[in-house]
Design an enzyme around this catalytic site. Structure first.
Site, PDB file in Angstrom:
ATOM      1  N   GLU A  10      -5.592  -8.978  25.052  1.00  0.00           N
ATOM      2  CA  GLU A  10      -6.005  -8.938  23.642  1.00  0.00           C
ATOM      3  C   GLU A  10      -6.688 -10.258  23.281  1.00  0.00           C
ATOM      4  O   GLU A  10      -6.219 -11.322  23.667  1.00  0.00           O
ATOM      5  CB  GLU A  10      -4.789  -8.741  22.727  1.00  0.00           C
ATOM      6  CG  GLU A  10      -5.180  -8.744  21.246  1.00  0.00           C
ATOM      7  CD  GLU A  10      -3.983  -8.679  20.314  1.00  0.00           C
ATOM      8  OE1 GLU A  10      -3.349  -7.618  20.247  1.00  0.00           O
ATOM      9  OE2 GLU A  10      -3.686  -9.699  19.659  1.00  0.00           O
ATOM     10  N   THR A  41      -8.764  -7.741  18.043  1.00  0.00           N
ATOM     11  CA  THR A  41      -8.073  -7.584  16.762  1.00  0.00           C
ATOM     12  C   THR A  41      -9.089  -7.552  15.607  1.00  0.00           C
ATOM     13  O   THR A  41     -10.275  -7.842  15.795  1.00  0.00           O
ATOM     14  CB  THR A  41      -7.074  -8.732  16.500  1.00  0.00           C
ATOM     15  OG1 THR A  41      -7.813  -9.931  16.307  1.00  0.00           O
ATOM     16  CG2 THR A  41      -6.092  -8.894  17.635  1.00  0.00           C
ATOM     17  N   HIS A  71      -9.405  -2.818  17.245  1.00  0.00           N
ATOM     18  CA  HIS A  71      -8.311  -2.660  16.285  1.00  0.00           C
ATOM     19  C   HIS A  71      -8.920  -2.301  14.921  1.00  0.00           C
ATOM     20  O   HIS A  71      -9.981  -2.817  14.558  1.00  0.00           O
ATOM     21  CB  HIS A  71      -7.517  -3.954  16.136  1.00  0.00           C
ATOM     22  CG  HIS A  71      -6.789  -4.372  17.380  1.00  0.00           C
ATOM     23  ND1 HIS A  71      -5.616  -5.096  17.349  1.00  0.00           N
ATOM     24  CD2 HIS A  71      -7.048  -4.166  18.696  1.00  0.00           C
ATOM     25  CE1 HIS A  71      -5.197  -5.324  18.585  1.00  0.00           C
ATOM     26  NE2 HIS A  71      -6.050  -4.776  19.432  1.00  0.00           N
ATOM     27  N   ASP A 103      -1.002  -5.369   7.762  1.00  0.00           N
ATOM     28  CA  ASP A 103       0.046  -5.988   6.932  1.00  0.00           C
ATOM     29  C   ASP A 103      -0.357  -5.986   5.471  1.00  0.00           C
ATOM     30  O   ASP A 103      -1.538  -6.127   5.149  1.00  0.00           O
ATOM     31  CB  ASP A 103       0.291  -7.429   7.386  1.00  0.00           C
ATOM     32  CG  ASP A 103       1.190  -7.468   8.603  1.00  0.00           C
ATOM     33  OD1 ASP A 103       2.074  -6.590   8.726  1.00  0.00           O
ATOM     34  OD2 ASP A 103       0.997  -8.369   9.437  1.00  0.00           O
ATOM     35  N   ALA A 117      -0.571   4.158   9.008  1.00  0.00           N
ATOM     36  CA  ALA A 117      -1.490   4.352  10.139  1.00  0.00           C
ATOM     37  C   ALA A 117      -1.733   5.836  10.386  1.00  0.00           C
ATOM     38  O   ALA A 117      -2.842   6.250  10.751  1.00  0.00           O
ATOM     39  CB  ALA A 117      -0.915   3.685  11.385  1.00  0.00           C
TER      40      ALA A 117
HETATM   41  P1  FAD Z   1       2.519   2.120  10.321  1.00  0.00           P
HETATM   42  O1  FAD Z   1       2.573   2.874  11.577  1.00  0.00           O
HETATM   43  O2  FAD Z   1       1.893   2.757   9.150  1.00  0.00           O
HETATM   44  O3  FAD Z   1       4.010   1.667   9.963  1.00  0.00           O
HETATM   45  C1  FAD Z   1       4.265   0.691   8.948  1.00  0.00           C
HETATM   46  C2  FAD Z   1       5.649   0.889   8.372  1.00  0.00           C
HETATM   47  O4  FAD Z   1       5.668   2.100   7.592  1.00  0.00           O
HETATM   48  C3  FAD Z   1       6.746   1.082   9.430  1.00  0.00           C
HETATM   49  O5  FAD Z   1       7.933   0.514   8.899  1.00  0.00           O
HETATM   50  C4  FAD Z   1       6.885   2.601   9.544  1.00  0.00           C
HETATM   51  O6  FAD Z   1       8.185   3.000   9.989  1.00  0.00           O
HETATM   52  C5  FAD Z   1       6.652   3.024   8.107  1.00  0.00           C
HETATM   53  N1  FAD Z   1       6.054   4.356   7.961  1.00  0.00           N
HETATM   54  C6  FAD Z   1       5.112   4.925   8.751  1.00  0.00           C
HETATM   55  N2  FAD Z   1       4.780   6.152   8.270  1.00  0.00           N
HETATM   56  C7  FAD Z   1       5.523   6.337   7.143  1.00  0.00           C
HETATM   57  C8  FAD Z   1       5.630   7.395   6.178  1.00  0.00           C
HETATM   58  N3  FAD Z   1       4.903   8.512   6.300  1.00  0.00           N
HETATM   59  N4  FAD Z   1       6.491   7.236   5.144  1.00  0.00           N
HETATM   60  C9  FAD Z   1       7.239   6.110   5.018  1.00  0.00           C
HETATM   61  N5  FAD Z   1       7.191   5.077   5.907  1.00  0.00           N
HETATM   62  C10 FAD Z   1       6.328   5.186   6.941  1.00  0.00           C
HETATM   63  N6  FAD Z   1      -2.735  -6.215  12.069  1.00  0.00           N
HETATM   64  C11 FAD Z   1      -4.002  -6.507  11.690  1.00  0.00           C
HETATM   65  O7  FAD Z   1      -4.249  -6.743  10.504  1.00  0.00           O
HETATM   66  N7  FAD Z   1      -5.010  -6.584  12.618  1.00  0.00           N
HETATM   67  C12 FAD Z   1      -4.810  -6.318  13.928  1.00  0.00           C
HETATM   68  O8  FAD Z   1      -5.759  -6.387  14.722  1.00  0.00           O
HETATM   69  C13 FAD Z   1      -3.496  -5.986  14.351  1.00  0.00           C
HETATM   70  N8  FAD Z   1      -3.240  -5.692  15.654  1.00  0.00           N
HETATM   71  C14 FAD Z   1      -1.980  -5.293  16.022  1.00  0.00           C
HETATM   72  C15 FAD Z   1      -1.735  -4.938  17.356  1.00  0.00           C
HETATM   73  C16 FAD Z   1      -0.471  -4.520  17.765  1.00  0.00           C
HETATM   74  C17 FAD Z   1      -0.242  -4.115  19.196  1.00  0.00           C
HETATM   75  C18 FAD Z   1       0.597  -4.501  16.818  1.00  0.00           C
HETATM   76  C19 FAD Z   1       1.975  -4.089  17.256  1.00  0.00           C
HETATM   77  C20 FAD Z   1       0.369  -4.868  15.492  1.00  0.00           C
HETATM   78  C21 FAD Z   1      -0.909  -5.257  15.080  1.00  0.00           C
HETATM   79  N9  FAD Z   1      -1.185  -5.618  13.754  1.00  0.00           N
HETATM   80  C22 FAD Z   1      -2.465  -5.948  13.372  1.00  0.00           C
HETATM   81  C23 FAD Z   1      -0.102  -5.708  12.773  1.00  0.00           C
HETATM   82  C24 FAD Z   1       0.101  -4.388  11.993  1.00  0.00           C
HETATM   83  O9  FAD Z   1      -1.042  -4.116  11.230  1.00  0.00           O
HETATM   84  C25 FAD Z   1       1.315  -4.590  11.091  1.00  0.00           C
HETATM   85  O10 FAD Z   1       2.488  -4.699  11.850  1.00  0.00           O
HETATM   86  C26 FAD Z   1       1.492  -3.566   9.971  1.00  0.00           C
HETATM   87  O11 FAD Z   1       2.513  -4.057   9.088  1.00  0.00           O
HETATM   88  C27 FAD Z   1       1.919  -2.180  10.429  1.00  0.00           C
HETATM   89  O12 FAD Z   1       0.892  -1.511  11.000  1.00  0.00           O
HETATM   90  P2  FAD Z   1       1.171  -0.090  11.732  1.00  0.00           P
HETATM   91  O13 FAD Z   1      -0.144   0.469  12.063  1.00  0.00           O
HETATM   92  O14 FAD Z   1       2.175  -0.255  12.815  1.00  0.00           O
HETATM   93  O15 FAD Z   1       1.822   0.705  10.488  1.00  0.00           O
END
Ligand code: FAD
Length: 290
Positions: A10, A41, A71, A103, A117
């Site tokens: 990454e 990212t 990303h 975030d 997501a």
């Molecule tokens: P989600 O999958 O939407 O989950 C977020 C939270 O919501 C979790 O607690 C989940 O349990 C909960 N949730 C999911 N669906 C629902 C629903 N339907 N109802 C209620 N709760 C729900 N951030 C950046 O800004 N840029 C990047 O390039 C980046 N790269 C990353 C790469 C990796 C490998 C990882 C692990 C994280 C990365 N992040 C990045 C950070 C990420 O954006 C944050 O951790 C963010 O807070 C969550 O994103 P997610 O897509 O996992 O969210």
């Protein structure tokens, strides 16, 4: 399931004011290590994904001929903005996306089109089904989740919406990862899970980690390294790299699908890890003359 494990990297886009020359050179050095893919990212607050993330994936895909993943954090994007980014990725012939919520930023109101997501995944599935979508996951639970079980339930929905694989948040305790993997299998999540490994190679990185990764368990062995070598940069780097190599050897021995290295844009780190572990990875070539 037994996989041929892969090693991927990454990187993050530099500040546009700095320009791309240095990151292009770093990526050329990483190309020599024949990574399975290089992911890039994206900022979820600067709204310049086409000039930053898409530009770098274009370079990786078309100048280096290395598979790449863009990303895409969507909480502060509208559907129209995402459509425009998808078109830019299409033009660059980049068709793999790590679909993210991103975030939450205090005082910045989400656009409302993508709450999670999963919303983004469903939108891209509908709008541009030729993209391959990857999801993020959290072996120690996402900080927003009330429990790990709840987090895994939502992860299952995310995978069912259309993820072909998952990449984990960094972790330092492999047992936490194995426990998570087990729970995913029980929940019916059966896509490959790539383990995110970050070698800690300097003090600032270590301090940032201690500040921001509230959910991440730091094993005694890891804390001892940080404490003992806090003010000895050369030893901290050597010990941090050795710790990461140790984690990777154990993961591959336990049949991990792949290791995704958070390189922090440091080609020397990627090279060190590669050199110490390449016989373990089937995808990686004969770069060192073996
Ligand atoms: P989600 O999958 O939407 O989950 C977020 C939270 O919501 C979790 O607690 C989940 O349990 C909960 N949730 C999911 N669906 C629902 C629903 N339907 N109802 C209620 N709760 C729900 N951030 C950046 O800004 N840029 C990047 O390039 C980046 N790269 C990353 C790469 C990796 C490998 C990882 C692990 C994280 C990365 N992040 C990045 C950070 C990420 O954006 C944050 O951790 C963010 O807070 C969550 O994103 P997610 O897509 O996992 O969210």
């Amino acid at each position: 399931m037994v996989y041929n494990p892969s090693l991927s990297f990454e990187v993050f886009p530099p500040n546009p004011a700095v320009g791309n020359e240095k990151i292009f050179q770093t990526l050329r050095e990483m190309q020599d290590l024949a990574p399975h893919f290089i992911s890039v990212t994206a900022s979820n607050s600067k709204f310049n994904i086409e000039e930053t993330t898409v530009r770098l994936t274009d370079f990786i895909r078309n100048d280096l001929a290395v598979p790449t993943i863009a990303h895409l954090p969507a909480i502060y994007l509208t559907k129209k903005m995402v459509s425009s980014i998808l078109q830019a990725l299409d033009r660059a012939d980049v068709h793999k996306i790590l679909a993210l919520r991103g975030d939450r930023i205090p005082d910045l109101a989400p656009k409302g089109d993508f709450r999670y997501a999963t919303d983004l995944i469903e939108f891209i599935r509908e709008e541009a089904p030729h993209f391959e979508l990857i999801g993020a996951c959290y072996p120690e639970g996402h900080p927003d989740s009330a429990s790990q079980i709840e987090d895994i339930q939502y992860l299952k929905k995310k995978v069912d919406a259309g993820c072909s694989s998952l990449i984990t948040q960094l972790f330092f305790d492999n047992e936490r990862f194995y426990d998570f993997q087990e729970k995913c299998i029980l929940a019916g999540i059966d896509v490959p899970i790539y383990a995110g490994i970050m070698p800690i190679i300097n003090r600032n990185q270590a301090l940032r980690l201690l500040r921001t990764c509230e959910n991440t368990h730091l094993p005694r062995k890891f804390r001892t390294i940080l404490d003992k070598y806090e003010h000895d940069s050369e030893s901290l780097r050597a010990a941090g790299l050795a710790y990461a190599v140790d984690q990777i050897v154990d993961l591959v021995a336990q049949d991990v699908a792949g290791v995704h290295l958070y390189t922090m844009n440091d080609a020397a780190t990627a090279y060190h890890i590669y050199k110490a572990t390449y016989p373990l990875f089937h995808d990686q070539g004969a770069v060192l003359g073996h």
